[in-house]
Write a protein that holds these residues in place. Sequence first.
Motif, mmCIF file in Angstrom:
data_model
loop_
_atom_site.group_PDB
_atom_site.id
_atom_site.type_symbol
_atom_site.label_atom_id
_atom_site.label_comp_id
_atom_site.label_asym_id
_atom_site.label_seq_id
_atom_site.Cartn_x
_atom_site.Cartn_y
_atom_site.Cartn_z
ATOM 1 N N GLN A 100 35.281 21.073 38.245
ATOM 2 C CA GLN A 100 35.910 22.277 37.219
ATOM 3 C C GLN A 100 35.948 23.541 38.059
ATOM 4 O O GLN A 100 34.921 23.925 38.951
ATOM 5 N N VAL A 101 36.906 24.160 38.120
ATOM 6 C CA VAL A 101 37.184 25.496 38.707
ATOM 7 C C VAL A 101 37.102 26.725 37.867
ATOM 8 O O VAL A 101 37.749 26.774 36.927
ATOM 9 N N ALA A 102 36.537 27.526 38.240
ATOM 10 C CA ALA A 102 36.299 28.934 37.359
ATOM 11 C C ALA A 102 37.280 29.722 37.752
ATOM 12 O O ALA A 102 37.497 30.253 38.899
ATOM 13 N N LEU A 103 38.634 30.017 36.863
ATOM 14 C CA LEU A 103 39.372 31.001 37.427
ATOM 15 C C LEU A 103 38.950 32.450 36.959
ATOM 16 O O LEU A 103 39.305 33.202 36.065
ATOM 17 N N ASP A 104 37.838 32.978 37.936
ATOM 18 C CA ASP A 104 37.480 34.278 37.611
ATOM 19 C C ASP A 104 38.207 35.341 38.017
ATOM 20 O O ASP A 104 37.807 36.128 39.390
ATOM 21 N N VAL A 105 39.532 35.648 37.435
ATOM 22 C CA VAL A 105 40.338 36.681 37.865
ATOM 23 C C VAL A 105 40.745 37.473 36.574
ATOM 24 O O VAL A 105 40.079 36.804 35.404
ATOM 25 N N LEU A 106 41.216 38.410 36.567
ATOM 26 C CA LEU A 106 41.242 39.440 35.325
ATOM 27 C C LEU A 106 42.625 39.517 34.670
ATOM 28 O O LEU A 106 42.838 40.181 33.898
ATOM 29 N N ASP A 107 43.573 38.818 35.292
ATOM 30 C CA ASP A 107 44.995 38.619 34.525
ATOM 31 C C ASP A 107 45.636 37.566 34.622
ATOM 32 O O ASP A 107 45.148 36.683 35.401
ATOM 33 N N VAL A 108 46.773 37.051 33.951
ATOM 34 C CA VAL A 108 46.986 35.985 33.506
ATOM 35 C C VAL A 108 48.005 35.647 34.795
ATOM 36 O O VAL A 108 47.748 34.151 34.987
ATOM 37 N N GLY A 109 48.523 36.263 35.369
ATOM 38 C CA GLY A 109 49.461 36.040 36.474
ATOM 39 C C GLY A 109 48.725 35.324 37.552
ATOM 40 O O GLY A 109 49.021 34.379 38.212
ATOM 41 N N SER A 110 47.435 36.123 37.968
ATOM 42 C CA SER A 110 46.501 35.622 38.835
ATOM 43 C C SER A 110 45.766 34.405 38.525
ATOM 44 O O SER A 110 45.938 33.507 39.722
ATOM 45 N N ALA A 111 45.741 34.113 37.362
ATOM 46 C CA ALA A 111 45.173 32.977 36.976
ATOM 47 C C ALA A 111 46.145 31.699 37.097
ATOM 48 O O ALA A 111 45.742 30.618 37.466
ATOM 49 N N LEU A 112 47.233 31.831 36.669
ATOM 50 C CA LEU A 112 48.541 31.051 36.847
ATOM 51 C C LEU A 112 48.571 30.791 38.205
ATOM 52 O O LEU A 112 48.866 29.620 38.569
ATOM 53 N N ALA A 113 48.528 31.764 39.172
ATOM 54 C CA ALA A 113 48.845 31.407 40.723
ATOM 55 C C ALA A 113 47.832 30.627 41.257
ATOM 56 O O ALA A 113 48.078 29.634 41.948
ATOM 57 N N LEU A 114 46.386 30.936 40.894
ATOM 58 C CA LEU A 114 45.247 30.216 41.338
ATOM 59 C C LEU A 114 45.390 29.043 40.644
ATOM 60 O O LEU A 114 45.125 27.853 41.622
ATOM 61 N N ALA A 115 45.591 28.587 39.480
ATOM 62 C CA ALA A 115 45.647 27.281 39.038
ATOM 63 C C ALA A 115 46.747 26.377 39.770
ATOM 64 O O ALA A 115 46.375 25.164 39.940
ATOM 65 N N ARG A 116 47.940 26.965 39.745
ATOM 66 C CA ARG A 116 49.016 26.200 40.629
ATOM 67 C C ARG A 116 48.558 25.849 41.811
ATOM 68 O O ARG A 116 48.817 24.566 42.196
ATOM 69 N N GLN A 117 47.414 26.396 42.708
ATOM 70 C CA GLN A 117 47.112 26.345 44.034
ATOM 71 C C GLN A 117 46.127 25.082 43.898
ATOM 72 O O GLN A 117 46.145 23.891 44.699
ATOM 73 N N VAL A 118 45.320 24.891 43.143
ATOM 74 C CA VAL A 118 44.247 23.911 42.662
ATOM 75 C C VAL A 118 44.181 22.764 41.616
ATOM 76 O O VAL A 118 43.509 21.973 41.811
#
Length: 208
Positions: A4-22
């Motif tokens: 499980q990866v914790a998307l510990d960011v503060l906005d949806v754009g950053s969350a989606l960008a990180l999710a795309r990578q991993v």
Amino acid sequence: MRLQVALDVLDVGSALALARQVAGEVDILELGTPLVKSAGISAVTAVKAAHPDKLVFADLKTADAGELEATLAFEAGADLVTVMGAADDDTVRGAVAAGRKYGKEVVADMISVTEGRVARIREVAKLGVSFVEIHAGLDEQARPGYSIDTLLADGREAGVAFSIAGGVKAATIGLVKDAGAAVAVVGGGIYNAPDPAAAARELRRLTA
């Protein structure tokens, strides 16, 4: 063992960008509590829409109104939600009732429970949660002398399905697996890496 990866960011754009990578290397995409508080429950919908094949975990840390808050997350697209292990038993039961209604999972988060943690883990497991997250928060991890070994020992002793969150990284994930955890939760070990995708890939290799 699931990753499980914790998307510990503060906005949806950053969350989606990180999710795309991993996403290709993990099983569960967790929207951290700060993200849900900052962006709102719609962040859950956005991540689930982008990754319908992944389990989406809304880390609400619900402390009251368990059925209501879990329902909000499940209707937004979450597959799993957290309720505080220290919450009233009826709060846990309410979240579990919502999970059963929607065919989703509820996780009891043991953050801040230190005294009598093994006993409480066993109690909440009997209330119907899918598993218990034995969790050391960022503040606890920052204290001198913190060790993930305490979490692992409690998981072994409790004898119920559990995940581990708090200092899981490449150097410790083998210990998490050996302790019998159902899920390893990784935050900074992925999102703080120079190449999050490569870090997730290495963690996946170590869980195989």
